[in-house]
Scaffold this motif. Sequence first.
Motif, PDB file in Angstrom:
ATOM      1  N   VAL A 127      23.915   4.253   2.600  1.00 25.49           N
ATOM      2  CA  VAL A 127      21.953   3.580   1.876  1.00 25.49           C
ATOM      3  C   VAL A 127      20.821   4.297   2.469  1.00 25.49           C
ATOM      4  N   GLN A 128      19.752   4.407   1.909  1.00 25.85           N
ATOM      5  CA  GLN A 128      18.820   5.528   2.821  1.00 25.85           C
ATOM      6  C   GLN A 128      17.529   4.662   2.469  1.00 25.85           C
ATOM      7  N   ILE A 129      17.568   3.126   1.613  1.00 26.21           N
ATOM      8  CA  ILE A 129      16.510   2.636   1.375  1.00 26.21           C
ATOM      9  C   ILE A 129      15.587   2.216   2.814  1.00 26.21           C
ATOM     10  N   PRO A 130      14.198   2.703   2.615  1.00 28.36           N
ATOM     11  CA  PRO A 130      13.480   2.279   4.310  1.00 28.36           C
ATOM     12  C   PRO A 130      13.743   0.308   4.450  1.00 28.36           C
ATOM     13  N   ARG A 188       0.732  -1.228   0.367  1.00 27.88           N
ATOM     14  CA  ARG A 188       0.140   0.049  -0.091  1.00 27.88           C
ATOM     15  C   ARG A 188       0.855   1.359  -0.298  1.00 27.88           C
ATOM     16  N   THR A 189       2.212   1.613   0.425  1.00 28.57           N
ATOM     17  CA  THR A 189       2.972   2.574   0.363  1.00 28.57           C
ATOM     18  C   THR A 189       3.666   2.031  -0.749  1.00 28.57           C
ATOM     19  N   GLY A 190       3.716   1.472  -1.546  1.00 29.15           N
ATOM     20  CA  GLY A 190       3.966   1.560  -2.841  1.00 29.15           C
ATOM     21  C   GLY A 190       5.386   0.592  -2.892  1.00 29.15           C
ATOM     22  N   TYR A 191       6.309  -0.013  -2.241  1.00 28.92           N
ATOM     23  CA  TYR A 191       6.726  -0.570  -2.495  1.00 28.92           C
ATOM     24  C   TYR A 191       6.720  -2.029  -2.916  1.00 28.92           C
ATOM     25  N   LYS A 192       7.482  -1.893  -4.194  1.00 24.64           N
ATOM     26  CA  LYS A 192       7.272  -2.750  -5.013  1.00 24.64           C
ATOM     27  C   LYS A 192       8.506  -3.425  -5.424  1.00 24.64           C
ATOM     28  N   SER A 193       9.190  -3.155  -4.896  1.00 26.56           N
ATOM     29  CA  SER A 193      10.401  -4.496  -4.634  1.00 26.56           C
ATOM     30  C   SER A 193      10.963  -4.654  -3.287  1.00 26.56           C
ATOM     31  N   ALA A 194      11.354  -5.799  -2.413  1.00 20.01           N
ATOM     32  CA  ALA A 194      12.194  -5.719  -1.589  1.00 20.01           C
ATOM     33  C   ALA A 194      13.547  -6.951  -1.439  1.00 20.01           C
ATOM     34  N   TYR A 195      13.861  -6.307  -0.473  1.00 18.69           N
ATOM     35  CA  TYR A 195      14.888  -7.213  -0.320  1.00 18.69           C
ATOM     36  C   TYR A 195      15.152  -7.459   1.547  1.00 18.69           C
ATOM     37  N   GLN A 196      15.644  -8.926   1.481  1.00 15.69           N
ATOM     38  CA  GLN A 196      15.382  -9.534   2.653  1.00 15.69           C
ATOM     39  C   GLN A 196      16.411 -10.162   3.441  1.00 15.69           C
ATOM     40  N   LEU A 197      16.951  -9.713   5.044  1.00 16.66           N
ATOM     41  CA  LEU A 197      18.350  -9.876   5.513  1.00 16.66           C
ATOM     42  C   LEU A 197      17.690 -10.305   6.439  1.00 16.66           C
ATOM     43  N   ILE A 247      10.151  -9.677  -4.627  1.00 15.22           N
ATOM     44  CA  ILE A 247      11.546 -10.366  -3.914  1.00 15.22           C
ATOM     45  C   ILE A 247      13.023 -10.307  -4.667  1.00 15.22           C
ATOM     46  N   LEU A 248      13.197  -9.710  -4.201  1.00 14.05           N
ATOM     47  CA  LEU A 248      15.124  -9.440  -5.158  1.00 14.05           C
ATOM     48  C   LEU A 248      16.198  -9.887  -4.672  1.00 14.05           C
ATOM     49  N   GLY A 249      15.895 -10.328  -3.694  1.00 17.74           N
ATOM     50  CA  GLY A 249      16.786 -11.277  -2.775  1.00 17.74           C
ATOM     51  C   GLY A 249      16.608 -11.651  -1.357  1.00 17.74           C
ATOM     52  N   SER A 302      21.025  -3.563  -8.157  1.00 18.24           N
ATOM     53  CA  SER A 302      20.862  -2.618  -9.031  1.00 18.24           C
ATOM     54  C   SER A 302      19.861  -3.903 -10.095  1.00 18.24           C
ATOM     55  N   PRO A 303      18.451  -3.268  -9.926  1.00 23.53           N
ATOM     56  CA  PRO A 303      18.162  -2.267  -9.145  1.00 23.53           C
ATOM     57  C   PRO A 303      18.412  -1.949  -7.411  1.00 23.53           C
ATOM     58  N   GLN A 304      18.575  -1.150  -7.393  1.00 23.86           N
ATOM     59  CA  GLN A 304      18.188  -1.577  -6.073  1.00 23.86           C
ATOM     60  C   GLN A 304      16.163  -1.381  -5.396  1.00 23.86           C
ATOM     61  N   PRO A 305      16.431  -2.620  -4.491  1.00 23.56           N
ATOM     62  CA  PRO A 305      15.089  -2.330  -3.983  1.00 23.56           C
ATOM     63  C   PRO A 305      14.485  -1.290  -3.656  1.00 23.56           C
ATOM     64  N   ASP A 306      13.175  -1.456  -2.711  1.00 26.00           N
ATOM     65  CA  ASP A 306      12.268   0.247  -2.849  1.00 26.00           C
ATOM     66  C   ASP A 306      12.701  -0.569  -0.986  1.00 26.00           C
ATOM     67  N   VAL A 307      12.197  -1.125  -0.798  1.00 20.37           N
ATOM     68  CA  VAL A 307      12.768  -1.266   0.582  1.00 20.37           C
ATOM     69  C   VAL A 307      12.950  -3.557   1.266  1.00 20.37           C
ATOM     70  N   ILE A 308      14.141  -3.072   2.693  1.00 18.02           N
ATOM     71  CA  ILE A 308      14.632  -3.598   3.449  1.00 18.02           C
ATOM     72  C   ILE A 308      13.396  -4.736   4.004  1.00 18.02           C
ATOM     73  N   MET A 309      13.023  -5.662   4.485  1.00 16.92           N
ATOM     74  CA  MET A 309      12.299  -6.287   5.447  1.00 16.92           C
ATOM     75  C   MET A 309      13.384  -7.333   6.146  1.00 16.92           C
ATOM     76  N   THR A 310      13.687  -6.497   7.383  1.00 23.84           N
ATOM     77  CA  THR A 310      14.125  -8.280   8.301  1.00 23.84           C
ATOM     78  C   THR A 310      13.355  -8.084  10.009  1.00 23.84           C
ATOM     79  N   PRO A 311      13.723  -9.679  10.080  1.00 24.47           N
ATOM     80  CA  PRO A 311      13.022  -9.778  11.712  1.00 24.47           C
ATOM     81  C   PRO A 311      14.408  -9.326  12.295  1.00 24.47           C
ATOM     82  N   ALA A 312      15.256  -9.171  12.492  1.00 28.47           N
ATOM     83  CA  ALA A 312      16.515  -9.169  13.530  1.00 28.47           C
ATOM     84  C   ALA A 312      15.481  -8.159  14.746  1.00 28.47           C
ATOM     85  N   TYR A 313      15.934  -8.236  15.325  1.00 25.61           N
ATOM     86  CA  TYR A 313      16.011  -7.884  16.894  1.00 25.61           C
ATOM     87  C   TYR A 313      16.992  -6.796  17.568  1.00 25.61           C
ATOM     88  N   PRO A 314      16.735  -6.785  18.279  1.00 24.13           N
ATOM     89  CA  PRO A 314      18.248  -5.536  19.192  1.00 24.13           C
ATOM     90  C   PRO A 314      19.042  -6.851  19.846  1.00 24.13           C
TER      91      PRO A 314
END
Length: 389
Positions: free
Chosen positions: A248-251, A162-171, A197-199, A221-233
């Motif tokens: 790197v300023q990717i959301p 809904r935010t407009g992110y069409k591609s994502a990278y996951q860590l 999912i780009l990677g 390349s191309p850069q992902p629109d967003v990075i998703m990670t379940p990492a915690y402190p």
Amino acid sequence: MGRSRWLVLAAVATLVVAACAAGPSPGQTYSIGYDSSQTGILAYSDVPASKGVRMAIDEINEKGGIAGKYKIELTLQDNRSEAAQSSVVAQDLISKGVKFLVCTSDADPCTAAGQIAQKSGIPTMSTAATSPTLPGAVGDFMFMSVFGDNSQTTVLADYAIRTGYKSAYQLCSPDSAYTSKSCDYFAQVFEKKGGTILGRGSFTLGAADFSAEVTKIKNMSPQPDVIMTPAYPPDAPTFLKQLRAAGVQIPVVSIDGVDSVDTISAGGPAVEALVFTTHGFPEPGTPMEDFWKRYKAKYGSDPESVFAATGYDLVKVIEAAVTKADSTDPKKVRDAIDGLENVQGVTGTITYKGQDRIPLKTIYLVVIKDGKFQLLEKATPTAADIPAP
């Protein structure tokens, strides 16, 4: 002995039997064991959870106990955030006669503890484990106190689309079910809704160096629109600091594990705009806001994380179940939990009936802005969108 005296004694005996059958005598205790991660990597969430547990117990006992009958007696032991030690602790607590077992905020040690309790017919509930496979991995005496990762990642993926992110990278990390399966669930929903999912990168829990992943992301390349990670402190703020330092300023979006003051204190400006799903938020005029105030009055500071509230609500579920069962018998309490509906907790209402031991609860989306947590929205995922556990 005269007949009249026999009649008096018989009447007294009848009253004694009736009194015993009617319920417990004043001062009867209900023994709860807590297989807790007071040290180790899970302490950041389980220490606040244990304070919430103790707060709820103190409040209940001050009012005479559950239903005015059962004073709660808590025995807490540290499992050091280790699954093997969690088994040892569970065995010891059960040998001491606890009738209910509380386990830590992660599925791996909870599975180990729960399997011990299952064999003894002792109901078990985690303070905040979100792996939806947990109840099935243990058995019918295992309950979660919060929603599953497949539900919260559905809300997160929907938000991303809904935010407009069409591609994502996951860590992600293979070191726990939480940090691996949640990535799978997010990817399923994100792609189902049209995203790509780009990677998928990998990290080790407790890692201090994310430079290889940061370099990889920076050179994509191309850069992902967003990075998703379940990492915690401490991993989440460490990764974000190194990512932002590299320019790197990717959301970045995440899930409930980052809902801790440790994320902000360790991450500083690097965690600004981080969006994540979580279990509640102290909105004005809500039970959560009232809990925040009472917690601060009791402990001298705001809750360190939302897990203080999930720990508190876990005890309120136990209270509701024992009251409904009118018994502390483990099997009766287990059955009572399975049929609970609309239990009022500080995080919202909690329903177990028809939910396969994973409660139906509202999911909150929160953003870090100006160094503070701010509520974005509340959501309930569409059932058809939620991936199978």
